[in-house]
Design an enzyme around this catalytic site. Structure first.
Site, PDB file in Angstrom:
ATOM      1  N   ASN A  61       0.748  -0.932  -0.108  1.00 44.41           N
ATOM      2  CA  ASN A  61       0.066   0.067   0.013  1.00 44.41           C
ATOM      3  C   ASN A  61       0.597   1.049  -0.079  1.00 44.41           C
ATOM      4  O   ASN A  61       1.792   1.566   0.625  1.00 44.41           O
ATOM      5  CB  ASN A  61      -1.025  -0.195   1.299  1.00 44.41           C
ATOM      6  CG  ASN A  61      -0.290  -0.136   2.770  1.00 44.41           C
ATOM      7  OD1 ASN A  61       0.735  -0.774   2.592  1.00 44.41           O
ATOM      8  ND2 ASN A  61      -0.680   0.776   3.551  1.00 44.41           N
ATOM      9  N   ALA A  65      -0.863  11.887   1.683  1.00 43.98           N
ATOM     10  CA  ALA A  65      -1.096  13.128   2.422  1.00 43.98           C
ATOM     11  C   ALA A  65      -2.769  13.581   1.856  1.00 43.98           C
ATOM     12  O   ALA A  65      -3.570  13.950   2.805  1.00 43.98           O
ATOM     13  CB  ALA A  65      -0.197  14.416   1.668  1.00 43.98           C
ATOM     14  N   TYR A  67      -5.963  11.851   1.421  1.00 48.30           N
ATOM     15  CA  TYR A  67      -6.299  10.055   0.908  1.00 48.30           C
ATOM     16  C   TYR A  67      -6.305   9.361   0.189  1.00 48.30           C
ATOM     17  O   TYR A  67      -6.314   8.471  -0.165  1.00 48.30           O
ATOM     18  CB  TYR A  67      -7.175  10.186   2.577  1.00 48.30           C
ATOM     19  CG  TYR A  67      -6.353  10.501   3.718  1.00 48.30           C
ATOM     20  CD1 TYR A  67      -4.969  11.538   3.944  1.00 48.30           C
ATOM     21  CD2 TYR A  67      -6.451   9.829   5.023  1.00 48.30           C
ATOM     22  CE1 TYR A  67      -4.188  11.693   5.166  1.00 48.30           C
ATOM     23  CE2 TYR A  67      -6.191  10.615   6.074  1.00 48.30           C
ATOM     24  CZ  TYR A  67      -5.120  11.069   6.683  1.00 48.30           C
ATOM     25  OH  TYR A  67      -4.862  11.413   7.854  1.00 48.30           O
ATOM     26  N   GLU A  74      -3.388  -4.705  -3.327  1.00 46.35           N
ATOM     27  CA  GLU A  74      -4.089  -6.040  -4.353  1.00 46.35           C
ATOM     28  C   GLU A  74      -4.014  -4.639  -5.430  1.00 46.35           C
ATOM     29  O   GLU A  74      -2.833  -5.372  -6.462  1.00 46.35           O
ATOM     30  CB  GLU A  74      -4.923  -5.716  -3.398  1.00 46.35           C
ATOM     31  CG  GLU A  74      -4.942  -7.132  -2.526  1.00 46.35           C
ATOM     32  CD  GLU A  74      -5.200  -6.217  -1.299  1.00 46.35           C
ATOM     33  OE1 GLU A  74      -4.605  -5.317  -1.248  1.00 46.35           O
ATOM     34  OE2 GLU A  74      -6.308  -6.245  -0.375  1.00 46.35           O
TER      35      GLU A  74
HETATM   36  N1  THU Z   1      -5.138  -1.569   2.326  1.00 46.10           N
HETATM   37  C1  THU Z   1      -5.029  -2.065   1.447  1.00 46.10           C
HETATM   38  O1  THU Z   1      -3.570  -1.487   0.775  1.00 46.10           O
HETATM   39  N2  THU Z   1      -5.397  -3.351   0.832  1.00 46.10           N
HETATM   40  C2  THU Z   1      -6.906  -3.565   1.066  1.00 46.10           C
HETATM   41  O2  THU Z   1      -7.366  -4.279   0.580  1.00 46.10           O
HETATM   42  C3  THU Z   1      -7.050  -2.386   2.256  1.00 46.10           C
HETATM   43  C4  THU Z   1      -6.647  -1.793   2.385  1.00 46.10           C
HETATM   44  C5  THU Z   1      -4.255  -0.352   2.825  1.00 46.10           C
HETATM   45  C6  THU Z   1      -5.031   0.987   2.486  1.00 46.10           C
HETATM   46  C7  THU Z   1      -4.658   2.195   3.464  1.00 46.10           C
HETATM   47  O3  THU Z   1      -3.027   2.456   2.965  1.00 46.10           O
HETATM   48  C8  THU Z   1      -4.012   1.171   4.456  1.00 46.10           C
HETATM   49  O4  THU Z   1      -4.663  -0.551   4.142  1.00 46.10           O
HETATM   50  C9  THU Z   1      -5.890   1.231   5.782  1.00 46.10           C
HETATM   51  O5  THU Z   1      -6.557   1.924   5.500  1.00 46.10           O
END
Ligand code: THU
Length: 171
Positions: A61, A65, A67, A74
């Site tokens: 991920n 800033a 958001y 994924e």
């Molecule tokens: N996040 C992911 O990378 N994959 C998901 O399927 C759920 C959420 C990340 C997005 C964000 O950077 C952090 O988790 C908190 O939501």
């Protein structure tokens, strides 16, 4: 009016019960967490894809800033695979997540947008389901049938045809 119900199947197990291939992909997803840029949530997510020729593509991920400009692990991995290897099938996808205290005990389920993108990747794969491996230190979930077990009543290419039936009618 009739009521329709659907069955969603997944395997629940411990990492130790998995094949060498699946364990290797979990390792890659855990490793991918190291590339996470998550200063806002403190939640690192790693994804690893196994392609048809066994090449492994990783993603993590990437927050921002502003958001909504961030991107989930994924989708980083799926888009990377699509961009670099557009003609290779994706066999499986493993997801791991951690905080500063370590990996989560239970799996991190992919968000809705990532499920939608998984569907599209399967469609690009000629409909081949992606084996989805969700990792937790205490328990892992294996979804063998692909993204349709994570996303009922999908919006897909076919939906834009006048006479299309929802995937639920096609099951
Ligand atoms: N996040 C992911 O990378 N994959 C998901 O399927 C759920 C959420 C990340 C997005 C964000 O950077 C952090 O988790 C908190 O939501």
């Amino acid at each position: 009016m009739k009521e329709v119900s659907f069955e969603y199947k997944m395997q629940v197990c411990h990492e130790d019960e998995l094949s060498v291939e699946d364990k290797q992909l979990i390792d890659a997803a855990r490793e991918a967490c190291k590339g996470s840029y998550s200063p806002y949530s403190g939640f690192s997510v790693g994804a690893a894809l196994r392609l048809s020729d066994d090449e492994i593509i990783k993603g993590s991920n990437q927050e921002n800033a502003a958001y909504p400009s961030g991107m989930c692990a994924e989708r980083v991995a799926l888009y990377q695979a699509g961009a670099i290897h557009p003609h290779k099938t994706i066999k499986s996808l493993a997801i791991a997540a951690r905080t500063k205290d370590g990996f989560t005990s239970h799996p991190c389920p992919p968000c809705g947008a990532c499920r939608q993108v998984m569907m599209e990747s399967e469609m690009r794969n000629g409909g081949t389901p992606i084996r989805i491996i969700l990792y937790g230190t205490q328990v892992c979930y294996i979804i063998e049938g692909g993204a349709k077990f994570l996303l009922p009543l999908q919006f897909e290419k076919e939906t834009m045809n006048t006479h299309s039936q929802s995937n639920l009618h096609r099951q």
